[in-house]
Design a protein around this motif. Structure first.
Motif, PDB file in Angstrom:
ATOM      1  N   LEU A 122       0.559  -1.099  -0.277  1.00 13.87           N
ATOM      2  CA  LEU A 122      -0.020  -0.051   0.117  1.00 13.87           C
ATOM      3  C   LEU A 122       0.452   0.924  -0.135  1.00 13.87           C
ATOM      4  O   LEU A 122       0.260   1.874  -0.772  1.00 13.87           O
ATOM      5  N   PHE A 123       1.895   1.517   1.056  1.00 13.70           N
ATOM      6  CA  PHE A 123       2.481   2.663   0.725  1.00 13.70           C
ATOM      7  C   PHE A 123       3.682   2.348  -0.093  1.00 13.70           C
ATOM      8  O   PHE A 123       3.265   3.644  -0.953  1.00 13.70           O
ATOM      9  N   LEU A 124       3.669   1.304  -1.297  1.00 10.63           N
ATOM     10  CA  LEU A 124       4.992   1.703  -2.519  1.00 10.63           C
ATOM     11  C   LEU A 124       3.603   2.506  -2.961  1.00 10.63           C
ATOM     12  O   LEU A 124       4.309   3.830  -4.091  1.00 10.63           O
ATOM     13  N   LYS A 125       2.334   1.858  -2.827  1.00  7.46           N
ATOM     14  CA  LYS A 125       0.820   2.939  -4.396  1.00  7.46           C
ATOM     15  C   LYS A 125       1.545   3.595  -4.257  1.00  7.46           C
ATOM     16  O   LYS A 125       1.134   5.105  -5.000  1.00  7.46           O
ATOM     17  N   MET A 126       1.140   4.254  -2.827  1.00  7.29           N
ATOM     18  CA  MET A 126       1.217   5.906  -2.342  1.00  7.29           C
ATOM     19  C   MET A 126       2.054   6.662  -2.480  1.00  7.29           C
ATOM     20  O   MET A 126       1.914   7.585  -2.535  1.00  7.29           O
ATOM     21  N   GLY A 127       2.978   5.762  -3.339  1.00  8.52           N
ATOM     22  CA  GLY A 127       4.526   7.121  -3.766  1.00  8.52           C
ATOM     23  C   GLY A 127       5.265   6.602  -2.691  1.00  8.52           C
ATOM     24  O   GLY A 127       6.857   7.411  -2.700  1.00  8.52           O
ATOM     25  N   PHE A 128       5.322   6.042  -1.703  1.00  7.03           N
ATOM     26  CA  PHE A 128       6.025   5.853  -0.574  1.00  7.03           C
ATOM     27  C   PHE A 128       7.442   5.147  -1.610  1.00  7.03           C
ATOM     28  O   PHE A 128       7.418   4.512  -2.083  1.00  7.03           O
ATOM     29  N   LYS A 129       9.157   5.084  -1.300  1.00  2.29           N
ATOM     30  CA  LYS A 129      10.648   4.963  -1.378  1.00  2.29           C
ATOM     31  C   LYS A 129      10.605   4.470  -0.513  1.00  2.29           C
ATOM     32  O   LYS A 129      11.014   5.244   0.433  1.00  2.29           O
ATOM     33  N   GLU A 130      11.350   3.559  -0.414  1.00  2.00           N
ATOM     34  CA  GLU A 130      12.600   2.597   0.542  1.00  2.00           C
ATOM     35  C   GLU A 130      13.719   3.326   1.064  1.00  2.00           C
ATOM     36  O   GLU A 130      14.242   3.757  -0.097  1.00  2.00           O
ATOM     37  N   ILE A 131      14.264   3.320   1.870  1.00  2.00           N
ATOM     38  CA  ILE A 131      15.143   4.050   2.162  1.00  2.00           C
ATOM     39  C   ILE A 131      16.202   3.173   3.379  1.00  2.00           C
ATOM     40  O   ILE A 131      17.317   3.179   2.584  1.00  2.00           O
ATOM     41  N   GLY A 132      16.136   1.891   4.074  1.00  2.00           N
ATOM     42  CA  GLY A 132      16.457   1.340   4.492  1.00  2.00           C
ATOM     43  C   GLY A 132      16.037   0.219   5.292  1.00  2.00           C
ATOM     44  O   GLY A 132      14.384   0.888   5.637  1.00  2.00           O
ATOM     45  N   GLU A 133      16.476  -0.229   6.188  1.00  2.00           N
ATOM     46  CA  GLU A 133      16.213  -1.340   6.737  1.00  2.00           C
ATOM     47  C   GLU A 133      16.608   0.078   8.419  1.00  2.00           C
ATOM     48  O   GLU A 133      17.596  -0.142   8.726  1.00  2.00           O
ATOM     49  N   LEU A 134      15.407  -0.854   9.615  1.00  2.00           N
ATOM     50  CA  LEU A 134      15.994   0.011  10.689  1.00  2.00           C
ATOM     51  C   LEU A 134      15.745  -1.581  12.161  1.00  2.00           C
ATOM     52  O   LEU A 134      14.803  -2.275  11.679  1.00  2.00           O
ATOM     53  N   LEU A 135      16.071  -1.689  13.051  1.00  2.00           N
ATOM     54  CA  LEU A 135      16.793  -3.128  14.027  1.00  2.00           C
ATOM     55  C   LEU A 135      15.576  -2.659  14.961  1.00  2.00           C
ATOM     56  O   LEU A 135      15.860  -1.237  15.577  1.00  2.00           O
ATOM     57  N   VAL A 136      15.103  -3.786  15.538  1.00  2.00           N
ATOM     58  CA  VAL A 136      14.326  -2.753  16.764  1.00  2.00           C
ATOM     59  C   VAL A 136      15.214  -4.099  17.842  1.00  2.00           C
ATOM     60  O   VAL A 136      15.380  -5.057  17.328  1.00  2.00           O
ATOM     61  N   LEU A 137      16.267  -3.958  19.023  1.00  2.00           N
ATOM     62  CA  LEU A 137      16.537  -3.796  19.115  1.00  2.00           C
ATOM     63  C   LEU A 137      16.445  -4.528  20.841  1.00  2.00           C
ATOM     64  O   LEU A 137      15.916  -3.485  21.952  1.00  2.00           O
ATOM     65  N   ARG A 138      16.908  -5.161  21.662  1.00  2.00           N
ATOM     66  CA  ARG A 138      16.609  -5.141  23.354  1.00  2.00           C
ATOM     67  C   ARG A 138      18.110  -6.452  23.908  1.00  2.00           C
ATOM     68  O   ARG A 138      18.339  -7.877  22.986  1.00  2.00           O
ATOM     69  N   ARG A 139      17.896  -6.070  25.261  1.00  2.00           N
ATOM     70  CA  ARG A 139      19.002  -6.475  25.903  1.00  2.00           C
ATOM     71  C   ARG A 139      18.321  -6.699  27.299  1.00  2.00           C
ATOM     72  O   ARG A 139      17.284  -5.493  27.952  1.00  2.00           O
ATOM     73  N   SER A 140      18.037  -8.033  27.640  1.00  2.00           N
ATOM     74  CA  SER A 140      17.482  -8.218  28.741  1.00  2.00           C
ATOM     75  C   SER A 140      18.109  -8.436  30.256  1.00  2.00           C
ATOM     76  O   SER A 140      19.517  -8.334  29.761  1.00  2.00           O
ATOM     77  N   PRO A 141      17.480  -7.868  31.477  1.00  3.67           N
ATOM     78  CA  PRO A 141      17.770  -7.269  32.202  1.00  3.67           C
ATOM     79  C   PRO A 141      18.264  -8.961  33.270  1.00  3.67           C
ATOM     80  O   PRO A 141      19.131  -8.623  34.295  1.00  3.67           O
ATOM     81  N   THR A 142      18.120  -9.936  32.288  1.00  6.32           N
ATOM     82  CA  THR A 142      18.815 -10.991  33.035  1.00  6.32           C
ATOM     83  C   THR A 142      20.664 -10.921  32.816  1.00  6.32           C
ATOM     84  O   THR A 142      20.784 -12.457  33.369  1.00  6.32           O
TER      85      THR A 142
END
Length: 284
Positions: A122-142
């Protein structure tokens, strides 16, 4: 179908609708009213410019619009599972882009979870262009606290930390821009200098049980060494806090240090832009 400004609904009504649109989502990310209100505040979401879709008295979905100088951000787009494939998502997107141009802006940003193919298309159809990939990271408190890397580590008060964040860090995803840190509470930082002269800084938000909203920069030297220094001192200071980071660019040269410190990838997003970014944003 009518598109109604989200400000005509209470935050509780918006929260209920949002959660209903995400019951079968790839990454559901449910919210309560307090969390959604905080989200609206920190990310400069304009409820008068955000939209709820309704047809014959039945709400179908919503989409929110963050508004900052010369740019907007589309977020929290969701459609009820039983009403998908009928053009609601496209209508909401068209409405938000129309409001972007009404504001006099020609640039909008968004992120979509990788492998969320319907939204991505849908976003491509609306004219958006891919810029790059983003990471969601976690470090466990354990994880055991690391031994601090030998370095001069100086704590930064909020005013000092926010001054650093406002300086040139390149073009950042909306969540990591200086305005987001300015709107957050309990922001502080660390400045580190290693024995070889390498130096840099880390700014972060400390919540009750969590460290989050990192901004950082290596000013001289090896980014991995500098990141190992500020991360080791940070987690030595807060050994029992969970850590959640959003939208770290996959090209970030500091990433190997995060891996060495026990951070793991939760999922990925694709960053997308519509229109031409203003020169002032690219210079940030």
């Amino acid at each position: 179908m009518e598109l109604i400004p989200a400000c005509e609904f209470s935050i509780e009504e918006l929260t209920t609708l949002y959660n209903q649109t995400r019951v079968d989502y790839l990454i559901p990310m449910p919210m309560n009213a307090a969390r959604l209100a905080e989200y609206v505040r920190v990310y400069d979401v304009s409820l008068p410019h955000s939209l709820v879709a309704r047809e014959e008295g039945e709400v179908l979905g919503l989409a929110m619009l963050g508004v900052r100088k010369a740019r907007t951000w589309i977020t929290r787009l969701g459609v009820l599972p039983t009403t998908r494939r009928h053009g609601t998502g496209q209508a909401l997107m068209e409405g938000l882009l129309e409001r972007t141009t009404q504001l006099g802006y020609q640039f909008s940003m968004l992120e979509v979870i990788k492998n969320n193919t319907p939204a991505h298309m849908l976003f491509l159809k609306m004219g958006f262009k891919e810029i790059g990939e983003l990471l969601v990271l976690r470090r466990s408190p354990t994880l055991p606290p690391p031994d601090p890397v030998i370095a001069d580590a100086q704590p930064l008060e909020s005013i000092e930390a926010l001054d650093l964040v406002a300086r040139n860090r390149g073009t950042q995803p909306w969540t990591n821009q200086s305005e987001s840190l300015n709107n957050a509470r309990d922001v502080s930082g660390l400045r580190v200098t290693l024995v070889d002269g390498s130096h840099g800084w880390l700014v972060y938000q400390r919540q009750r049980f969590t460290l989050t909203r990192f901004a950082y920069k290596t000013e001289a030297g090896d980014p991995v060494k500098v990141a190992l220094a500020f991360l080791s001192h940070l987690h030595h200071m807060y050994p029992r806090l969970d850590t959640h980071l959003e939208n770290i660019q996959v090209s970030d040269p500091h990433l190997p240090a995060f891996t060495q410190m026990g951070y793991v990838e939760s999922f990925r997003r694709i960053e997308m832009w519509w229109g031409t970014p203003p020169a002032s944003l690219l210079a940030r």
